[in-house]
Structures are given as C-alpha cells and as structure tokens.
Design a protein around this motif. Structure first.
Motif, PDB file in Angstrom:
ATOM      1  N   ALA A 139      -0.136  28.901  71.065  1.00 45.26           N
ATOM      2  CA  ALA A 139       0.762  28.535  72.164  1.00 45.26           C
ATOM      3  C   ALA A 139       0.210  28.988  73.506  1.00 45.26           C
ATOM      4  O   ALA A 139       0.232  28.237  74.495  1.00 45.26           O
ATOM      5  CB  ALA A 139       2.139  29.148  71.922  1.00 45.26           C
ATOM      6  N   LYS A 140      -0.325  30.217  73.528  1.00 48.32           N
ATOM      7  CA  LYS A 140      -0.887  30.760  74.771  1.00 48.32           C
ATOM      8  C   LYS A 140      -2.081  29.928  75.230  1.00 48.32           C
ATOM      9  O   LYS A 140      -2.220  29.597  76.417  1.00 48.32           O
ATOM     10  CB  LYS A 140      -1.290  32.214  74.564  1.00 48.32           C
ATOM     11  N   HIS A 141      -2.979  29.587  74.293  1.00 50.65           N
ATOM     12  CA  HIS A 141      -4.184  28.819  74.621  1.00 50.65           C
ATOM     13  C   HIS A 141      -3.813  27.423  75.119  1.00 50.65           C
ATOM     14  O   HIS A 141      -4.458  26.885  76.037  1.00 50.65           O
ATOM     15  CB  HIS A 141      -5.079  28.719  73.387  1.00 50.65           C
ATOM     16  N   ALA A 142      -2.760  26.823  74.528  1.00 47.17           N
ATOM     17  CA  ALA A 142      -2.353  25.465  74.907  1.00 47.17           C
ATOM     18  C   ALA A 142      -1.436  25.447  76.117  1.00 47.17           C
ATOM     19  O   ALA A 142      -1.196  24.385  76.700  1.00 47.17           O
ATOM     20  CB  ALA A 142      -1.654  24.795  73.731  1.00 47.17           C
ATOM     21  N   GLY A 143      -0.924  26.627  76.493  1.00 44.34           N
ATOM     22  CA  GLY A 143      -0.023  26.694  77.638  1.00 44.34           C
ATOM     23  C   GLY A 143       1.347  26.121  77.361  1.00 44.34           C
ATOM     24  O   GLY A 143       1.959  25.501  78.235  1.00 44.34           O
ATOM     25  N   VAL A 144       1.839  26.324  76.124  1.00 41.70           N
ATOM     26  CA  VAL A 144       3.156  25.825  75.747  1.00 41.70           C
ATOM     27  C   VAL A 144       3.944  26.944  75.077  1.00 41.70           C
ATOM     28  O   VAL A 144       3.405  28.001  74.745  1.00 41.70           O
ATOM     29  CB  VAL A 144       3.053  24.619  74.778  1.00 41.70           C
ATOM     30  N   ALA A 145       5.213  26.710  74.854  1.00 42.69           N
ATOM     31  CA  ALA A 145       6.046  27.680  74.157  1.00 42.69           C
ATOM     32  C   ALA A 145       5.669  27.714  72.671  1.00 42.69           C
ATOM     33  O   ALA A 145       5.141  26.740  72.126  1.00 42.69           O
ATOM     34  CB  ALA A 145       7.518  27.294  74.295  1.00 42.69           C
ATOM     35  N   ILE A 146       5.959  28.845  72.032  1.00 44.77           N
ATOM     36  CA  ILE A 146       5.644  28.988  70.607  1.00 44.77           C
ATOM     37  C   ILE A 146       6.371  27.915  69.798  1.00 44.77           C
ATOM     38  O   ILE A 146       5.802  27.315  68.878  1.00 44.77           O
ATOM     39  CB  ILE A 146       6.028  30.404  70.112  1.00 44.77           C
ATOM     40  N   SER A 147       7.633  27.662  70.155  1.00 44.02           N
ATOM     41  CA  SER A 147       8.402  26.655  69.429  1.00 44.02           C
ATOM     42  C   SER A 147       7.784  25.264  69.570  1.00 44.02           C
ATOM     43  O   SER A 147       7.781  24.466  68.627  1.00 44.02           O
ATOM     44  CB  SER A 147       9.849  26.631  69.927  1.00 44.02           C
ATOM     45  N   THR A 148       7.219  24.988  70.759  1.00 42.89           N
ATOM     46  CA  THR A 148       6.576  23.689  70.982  1.00 42.89           C
ATOM     47  C   THR A 148       5.284  23.579  70.176  1.00 42.89           C
ATOM     48  O   THR A 148       4.994  22.530  69.578  1.00 42.89           O
ATOM     49  CB  THR A 148       6.270  23.487  72.479  1.00 42.89           C
ATOM     50  N   ALA A 149       4.504  24.658  70.151  1.00 35.54           N
ATOM     51  CA  ALA A 149       3.272  24.667  69.358  1.00 35.54           C
ATOM     52  C   ALA A 149       3.585  24.453  67.885  1.00 35.54           C
ATOM     53  O   ALA A 149       2.901  23.688  67.182  1.00 35.54           O
ATOM     54  CB  ALA A 149       2.534  25.982  69.562  1.00 35.54           C
ATOM     55  N   SER A 150       4.631  25.132  67.407  1.00 35.08           N
ATOM     56  CA  SER A 150       5.025  24.983  66.004  1.00 35.08           C
ATOM     57  C   SER A 150       5.460  23.556  65.700  1.00 35.08           C
ATOM     58  O   SER A 150       5.077  22.979  64.668  1.00 35.08           O
ATOM     59  CB  SER A 150       6.160  25.956  65.686  1.00 35.08           C
ATOM     60  N   ALA A 151       6.231  22.954  66.608  1.00 32.69           N
ATOM     61  CA  ALA A 151       6.695  21.579  66.413  1.00 32.69           C
ATOM     62  C   ALA A 151       5.530  20.598  66.393  1.00 32.69           C
ATOM     63  O   ALA A 151       5.518  19.631  65.621  1.00 32.69           O
ATOM     64  CB  ALA A 151       7.682  21.205  67.508  1.00 32.69           C
ATOM     65  N   ALA A 152       4.529  20.852  67.245  1.00 39.12           N
ATOM     66  CA  ALA A 152       3.362  19.960  67.301  1.00 39.12           C
ATOM     67  C   ALA A 152       2.534  20.055  66.021  1.00 39.12           C
ATOM     68  O   ALA A 152       2.038  19.047  65.504  1.00 39.12           O
ATOM     69  CB  ALA A 152       2.500  20.314  68.510  1.00 39.12           C
ATOM     70  N   ILE A 153       2.383  21.262  65.492  1.00 39.67           N
ATOM     71  CA  ILE A 153       1.591  21.457  64.272  1.00 39.67           C
ATOM     72  C   ILE A 153       2.311  20.898  63.054  1.00 39.67           C
ATOM     73  O   ILE A 153       1.712  20.217  62.214  1.00 39.67           O
ATOM     74  CB  ILE A 153       1.276  22.958  64.067  1.00 39.67           C
ATOM     75  N   ASN A 154       3.616  21.166  62.961  1.00 42.28           N
ATOM     76  CA  ASN A 154       4.390  20.784  61.788  1.00 42.28           C
ATOM     77  C   ASN A 154       5.000  19.393  61.876  1.00 42.28           C
ATOM     78  O   ASN A 154       5.541  18.898  60.880  1.00 42.28           O
ATOM     79  CB  ASN A 154       5.519  21.797  61.550  1.00 42.28           C
ATOM     80  N   ARG A 155       4.929  18.776  63.087  1.00 43.37           N
ATOM     81  CA  ARG A 155       5.607  17.486  63.336  1.00 43.37           C
ATOM     82  C   ARG A 155       7.092  17.620  62.965  1.00 43.37           C
ATOM     83  O   ARG A 155       7.699  16.708  62.412  1.00 43.37           O
ATOM     84  CB  ARG A 155       4.974  16.354  62.516  1.00 43.37           C
ATOM     85  N   SER A 156       7.665  18.763  63.272  1.00 44.60           N
ATOM     86  CA  SER A 156       9.037  19.063  62.878  1.00 44.60           C
ATOM     87  C   SER A 156      10.057  18.705  63.946  1.00 44.60           C
ATOM     88  O   SER A 156      11.261  18.805  63.720  1.00 44.60           O
ATOM     89  CB  SER A 156       9.171  20.553  62.537  1.00 44.60           C
ATOM     90  N   ALA A 157       9.607  18.325  65.134  1.00 42.74           N
ATOM     91  CA  ALA A 157      10.499  17.918  66.219  1.00 42.74           C
ATOM     92  C   ALA A 157       9.712  16.986  67.144  1.00 42.74           C
ATOM     93  O   ALA A 157       8.482  17.010  67.149  1.00 42.74           O
ATOM     94  CB  ALA A 157      10.998  19.146  66.985  1.00 42.74           C
ATOM     95  N   PRO A 158      10.421  16.156  67.926  1.00 38.64           N
ATOM     96  CA  PRO A 158       9.723  15.226  68.825  1.00 38.64           C
ATOM     97  C   PRO A 158       8.864  15.968  69.851  1.00 38.64           C
ATOM     98  O   PRO A 158       9.344  16.856  70.551  1.00 38.64           O
ATOM     99  CB  PRO A 158      10.867  14.473  69.516  1.00 38.64           C
ATOM    100  N   VAL A 159       7.584  15.626  69.900  1.00 37.91           N
ATOM    101  CA  VAL A 159       6.639  16.219  70.843  1.00 37.91           C
ATOM    102  C   VAL A 159       5.742  15.092  71.339  1.00 37.91           C
ATOM    103  O   VAL A 159       5.335  14.228  70.560  1.00 37.91           O
ATOM    104  CB  VAL A 159       5.780  17.330  70.181  1.00 37.91           C
ATOM    105  N   SER A 160       5.406  15.106  72.610  1.00 38.59           N
ATOM    106  CA  SER A 160       4.575  14.039  73.177  1.00 38.59           C
ATOM    107  C   SER A 160       3.157  14.099  72.609  1.00 38.59           C
ATOM    108  O   SER A 160       2.689  15.155  72.172  1.00 38.59           O
ATOM    109  CB  SER A 160       4.520  14.162  74.704  1.00 38.59           C
ATOM    110  N   GLU A 161       2.486  12.947  72.644  1.00 34.29           N
ATOM    111  CA  GLU A 161       1.103  12.879  72.164  1.00 34.29           C
ATOM    112  C   GLU A 161       0.196  13.794  72.993  1.00 34.29           C
ATOM    113  O   GLU A 161      -0.759  14.372  72.474  1.00 34.29           O
ATOM    114  CB  GLU A 161       0.601  11.424  72.224  1.00 34.29           C
ATOM    115  N   GLU A 162       0.499  13.927  74.265  1.00 32.46           N
ATOM    116  CA  GLU A 162      -0.304  14.794  75.139  1.00 32.46           C
ATOM    117  C   GLU A 162      -0.209  16.249  74.692  1.00 32.46           C
ATOM    118  O   GLU A 162      -1.222  16.958  74.625  1.00 32.46           O
ATOM    119  CB  GLU A 162       0.176  14.661  76.582  1.00 32.46           C
ATOM    120  N   ILE A 163       1.003  16.709  74.368  1.00 35.39           N
ATOM    121  CA  ILE A 163       1.192  18.087  73.911  1.00 35.39           C
ATOM    122  C   ILE A 163       0.532  18.288  72.556  1.00 35.39           C
ATOM    123  O   ILE A 163      -0.126  19.308  72.319  1.00 35.39           O
ATOM    124  CB  ILE A 163       2.694  18.437  73.837  1.00 35.39           C
ATOM    125  N   ILE A 164       0.687  17.307  71.655  1.00 34.88           N
ATOM    126  CA  ILE A 164       0.046  17.408  70.339  1.00 34.88           C
ATOM    127  C   ILE A 164      -1.459  17.566  70.498  1.00 34.88           C
ATOM    128  O   ILE A 164      -2.096  18.390  69.826  1.00 34.88           O
ATOM    129  CB  ILE A 164       0.378  16.172  69.471  1.00 34.88           C
TER     130      ILE A 164
END
Length: 335
Positions: A8-33
């Motif tokens: 999350a720190k390296h990507a500049g996003v919240a931990i919850s957002t990083a987790s959602a992007a990795i797990n595809r567990s919540a809607p996340v933009s392609e840019e964030i993924i």
C-alpha cells in the motif's frame, strides 16, 4: 518479508484499497489495480492464498475437470481457462478423469477440500443416476462443458453435435459416397448418441439405406479407433469413406488406413470431427468439422466467473455453438 502494508505504501494507496486490488474483493479502478500490481512485483510481495480465502471466505481457485489433458481438445480448454483466470485474479488447476466416474468423484471431493470457488466439468457420463452422484459432490458454482448431465441445473456450453456429424456425412454424400463408415464414440454418452444421430439424419435426408455393419466403436481413443478401422477396411465390401467422431479417433483411423496399405483419399475419404493445430503436417491435410473450442472454453469460464462474482444461482441454460466444415485434401469425389 514484505507485507500488504508495504504494498500500500509503495503504491500510494490505503491498505484496504491494496487488499481490494489484489483480491478483487471490491470495485477498484484499472489504474489502481495496475499501481498495486506494480508495487507487488517491485517489492516481491507474495499473497498467501489459503489465508486470503479463510479471511475473505472467497477462494480464488478454479477447478477444471476433463477426460484427458493430453488430448489437444482439452489442452486448448485448459490454456484458455488458465489465461482468463489469471487476468481475473484467479488460479486454475486441471485434473483428468480418464472417463472414470469413480475418479471423477474423487477429484470433486478433493476440490471441495481445497475450497475451490467454482468448477468447469467435462462430465464422464450423461445419465440421471450420474447426475445424482455429481449433485451430491458439487457444492460450488459449476459449468458443464461439452455435455449436459440429466437432472443437473448447471449452465451448459456445448457443440451442436448432431449438426457436426450431419455436416460431415452430407459432405461425403455430396461427393458421391454411398457406403460411409462411422467411427463412433463411447456408448451411453449423450455426445456419442447425438453424433450418431447426425450421421443417421444425413443418410435419411439423402434417402440412403443404413448399414449398421459400417458403424464401429472407437470409444474416443486412438488405439480402439485403429483396431476398429483396420477391421472395417479389411472387409471385401469396405466403405469408400469414413466419418470419425473425434480428433483422437481420426488419428487412429489414418494410422490404420496407412498400415493397411491404403491411401487417403485415393482408397477412402475421411472427415473427422474436431481439428488439429498440426493439420498442415499431415499427409494429406484432413477435412474436418471445426469445433469452436476456444470460443466455447472462453464462454464457459466467463459464465462461471460471472456466477461466482454475482452469487447468482445457475439458470440451467444451454449455450450451443455451431460446427463448421473445413475442406482440405482427405476427400475425393467418386461416381
């Protein structure tokens, strides 16, 4: 070892957002993924799949169960499923049943223990009793590929098998052939029954009599097809053409014809159901009924992922794909 916090720190996003992007567990933009995936690669983060499944209650594993992974028909399916799964954040695992329904049940039990998210199954049988056995073992979203099973309400992706052999047989009839042998599949399977029905329908449409002695068992296996074709072509009233109900049996038939000192198409014409990626290397290149297997495999995995993500129940719908005649050099006109 790097953690999700580091990602999350390296990507500049919240931990919850990083987790959602990795797990595809919540809607996340392609840019964030893309940012999160770049961070995962950059710092060497390795998600723990089992822990993810336990925490989220959502597995990322897809099971694919086929009769024989060495058959190019099924290896193509496996490759398509694997590619789409990877892009969607899932992992696929492939098992071969060898057309053994006890082995099929054992695999299904193992898949349940591994907490698979869903299954694509090419079933070993199609009758109602087998449907009851499968229903007792399957507890996740599933799609049946190639063949339905009586009594199961899962979505089905299949070929119009009657049309496939009707097209093959009609092509040979149009070329003047009247004694057309059939290298048939395993008895009792709906696929085998439908392909035999197409062969018979083409004869009926042309007003031609049926000779049951020209219908032999190949059981979808090269060795069995080889023996059946060799016996058929040794008869004094041998057929002038053959329809093979699968690619494996086509190979067995071609080998038997060659070993018997005969040539395709000079002595016997041949049309097989399902193509070969190496068709250009065969002599002669065979005329085939093309099965749109890439499209069928892609549709089956997309249907399954849609069902998993939406949590919708199966609708029991059939998606039927059409075959296509591909003319090459294994047939000749007679008469």
């Amino acid at each position: 070892m790097p953690t999700i916090k580091d990602v999350a720190k390296h990507a500049g996003v919240a931990i919850s957002t990083a987790s959602a992007a990795i797990n595809r567990s919540a809607p996340v933009s392609e840019e964030i993924i893309a940012k999160v995936e770049e961070a995962v690669r950059a710092i060497g983060y390795i998600p723990h799949g089992a822990a993810q499944s336990l925490r989220s209650g959502h597995s990322r594993l897809i099971g694919l169960i086929v009769p024989n992974i060495s058959n190019t028909h099924f290896s193509i399916i496996a490759r398509v499923v694997e590619n789409i799964c990877l892009r969607a954040g899932y992992m696929s695992v492939v098992f071969s049943t060898g057309q053994d329904d006890d082995r099929e049940n054992q695999i299904l039990r193992m898949m349940r223990q591994q907490r698979v998210a869903g299954l694509i199954i090419v079933p070993t049988q199609s009758h109602a009793e087998h449907g009851k056995r499968l229903k007792a073992e399957i507890h996740v979203p599933s799609v049946l590929l190639d063949m339905p099973v009586e009594g199961l309400t899962y979505d089905v992706v299949k070929l119009d098998n009657i049309a496939a052999t009707r097209l093959a047989t009609a092509h040979l009839i149009d070329l003047g052939h009247r004694r057309i042998g059939a290298i048939c599949g395993l008895p009792g399977l709906l696929t085998s029954q439908d392909r035999l029905a197409g062969y018979l329908e083409a004869h009926a449409a042309a007003g031609l009599p049926i000779d049951p002695q020209l219908q032999v068992r190949g059981d979808y296996m090269q060795p069995r097809s080889f023996e059946a074709t060799r016996e058929l072509m040794a008869r004094p009233d041998r057929p002038t053409a053959l329809v093979s109900f699968s690619n494996e049996m086509s190979i067995g038939a071609m080998l038997a014809i060659k070993e018997g000192g005969l040539r395709v198409p000079d002595d016997v014409s041949l049309v097989g159901v399902d193509d070969f990626y190496f068709a250009g290397l065969l002599d002669p290149p065979p005329t085939v009924i093309r099965v749109p297997i890439h499209e069928m495999a892609e549709r089956s995995i997309r249907l399954l992922l849609e069902e998993i993500e939406s949590k919708r129940p199966p609708m029991g719908k059939f998606e039927v794909f059409q075959p296509e005649l591909v003319e090459r050099a294994s047939c000749r006109r007679i008469g």
